[in-house]
Design an enzyme around this catalytic site. Structure first.
Site, PDB file in Angstrom:
ATOM      1  N   ASP A 153       0.808  -1.220   0.000  1.00 49.03           N
ATOM      2  CA  ASP A 153       0.000   0.000   0.000  1.00 49.03           C
ATOM      3  C   ASP A 153       0.838   1.266   0.000  1.00 49.03           C
ATOM      4  OD1 ASP A 153       1.081  -0.162   2.502  1.00 49.03           O
ATOM      5  OD2 ASP A 153      -0.814  -0.074   3.596  1.00 49.03           O
ATOM      6  N   CYS A 156       4.776  -0.286   2.805  1.00 47.74           N
ATOM      7  CA  CYS A 156       5.225  -1.643   3.140  1.00 47.74           C
ATOM      8  C   CYS A 156       6.540  -1.663   3.911  1.00 47.74           C
ATOM      9  CB  CYS A 156       5.317  -2.507   1.884  1.00 47.74           C
ATOM     10  SG  CYS A 156       6.485  -1.926   0.632  1.00 47.74           S
ATOM     11  N   HIS A 272       8.838  -4.594  -3.407  1.00 52.01           N
ATOM     12  CA  HIS A 272       7.983  -4.709  -2.224  1.00 52.01           C
ATOM     13  C   HIS A 272       8.826  -5.225  -1.056  1.00 52.01           C
ATOM     14  CE1 HIS A 272       4.435  -5.448   0.186  1.00 52.01           C
ATOM     15  NE2 HIS A 272       4.779  -6.707   0.352  1.00 52.01           N
TER      16      HIS A 272
END
Length: 292
Positions: A153, A156, A272
């Site tokens: 989002d 992270c 990520h």
């Protein structure tokens, strides 16, 4: 002082470009080899490991030469070593640029997915994700750990740090303390603050805007923020990657490191961070470890 800053700026930008170029080359190499060709895939992994090791050694030697030239400035040594050995991307400094970049990412991703669908290459891309997960499973398993999923989002990295801490803290607090530290130590970070697409240096005002956006927006965190957080928390931060050596930021601190996992292929829009947790008992006993 200006000559030293200029030299380390040039070196940091060049290292960044060289790492990006190598990743693009590796990606092309992977795309050229079928998953079913196990012999060529095995050789590919060896070639990739050799290329990455050669570049890492080259950059390390250049960093050592730089440190020897300016041996009296220990702060330069620490920041230079921690930042130059990582390739974890940062968000641009202003909201409008951030929005434009995210839009470009989304457009490029849509184009890529369309090309993949047209060429029937879903399996190779899925294969990259599987390869990454398999490698991380081995690395984490050796540490008796497994991945813990963190939402993608924009927060992270901070959420992964939050998950690792033994005390309660909000993401907003982590962002605020990170931005505050970077603003108070701007001279330590500014030489490494460059455009991620061109490598061009950015201004002091751009950096201050970048710090403001750390607090105001869901901007992605990267190497600058990790370095700041290691100082804020006075704790080492260990970043585990599938295809690169483990990076420890803040090695000068003696606390148990916070452990993050950096993934390149897990999310459709790019990089990520996940957290980790102790490996489940069933996995320790012999069952295959579960990836989240």
């Amino acid at each position: 002082m200006e000559d030293r800053q200029s030299e380390r700026q040039r070196m940091a930008r060049r290292h960044y470009r060289e790492k990006k170029e190598l990743q693009a080359r590796i990606q092309a190499m992977k795309n050229s080899v079928s998953k079913s060709d196990k012999k060529r895939r095995k050789q590919l992994l060896l070639d990739v490991a050799r290329l990455e090791a050669e570049m890492e050694q080259k950059h390390r030697q250049e960093l050592e030469k730089f440190r020897e030239s300016f041996a009296n400035n220990s702060n330069v040594e620490t920041v230079t070593e921690d930042l130059a050995k990582m390739d974890l991307e940062n968000q641009p400094p202003s909201l409008s640029r951030a929005q434009r970049r995210r839009e470009r990412r989304m457009a490029l991703e849509r184009e890529r997915q369309e090309r993949i669908a047209g060429a029937g290459m879903e399996e190779p891309l899925a294969g990259f994700r599987r390869d990454e997960e398999e490698k991380l499973s081995v690395i984490l398993g050796a540490k008796n750990l497994e991945m813990k999923d963190i939402p993608a989002d924009g927060h992270c990295m901070y959420r992964a740090i939050q998950d690792q801490l033994m005390f309660s803290v909000t993401v907003e607090s982590l962002r605020g303390r990170t931005a505050d530290y970077m603003q108070k130590h701007i001279d330590d970070f500014l030489p490494f603050f460059s455009d991620p697409e061109t490598g061009d240096a950015r201004s002091r005002d751009d950096f201050l805007s970048y710090c403001d956006n750390i607090v105001r927006n869901a901007s992605w965190g990267g190497q600058l923020e990790l370095r700041a957080l290691s100082h804020v928390l006075q704790t080492p931060i260990e970043v585990i990657q599938a295809d690169s050596p483990v990076v420890v930021i803040g090695e000068e601190y003696s606390k148990k490191p916070l452990v993050l996992v950096y993934l390149r292929y897990a999310c459709s829009l790019g990089e990520h961070y996940n957290s980790v947790k102790p490996l489940e008992e069933r996995a320790v006993a012999g069952a295959a470890p579960r990836l989240f």
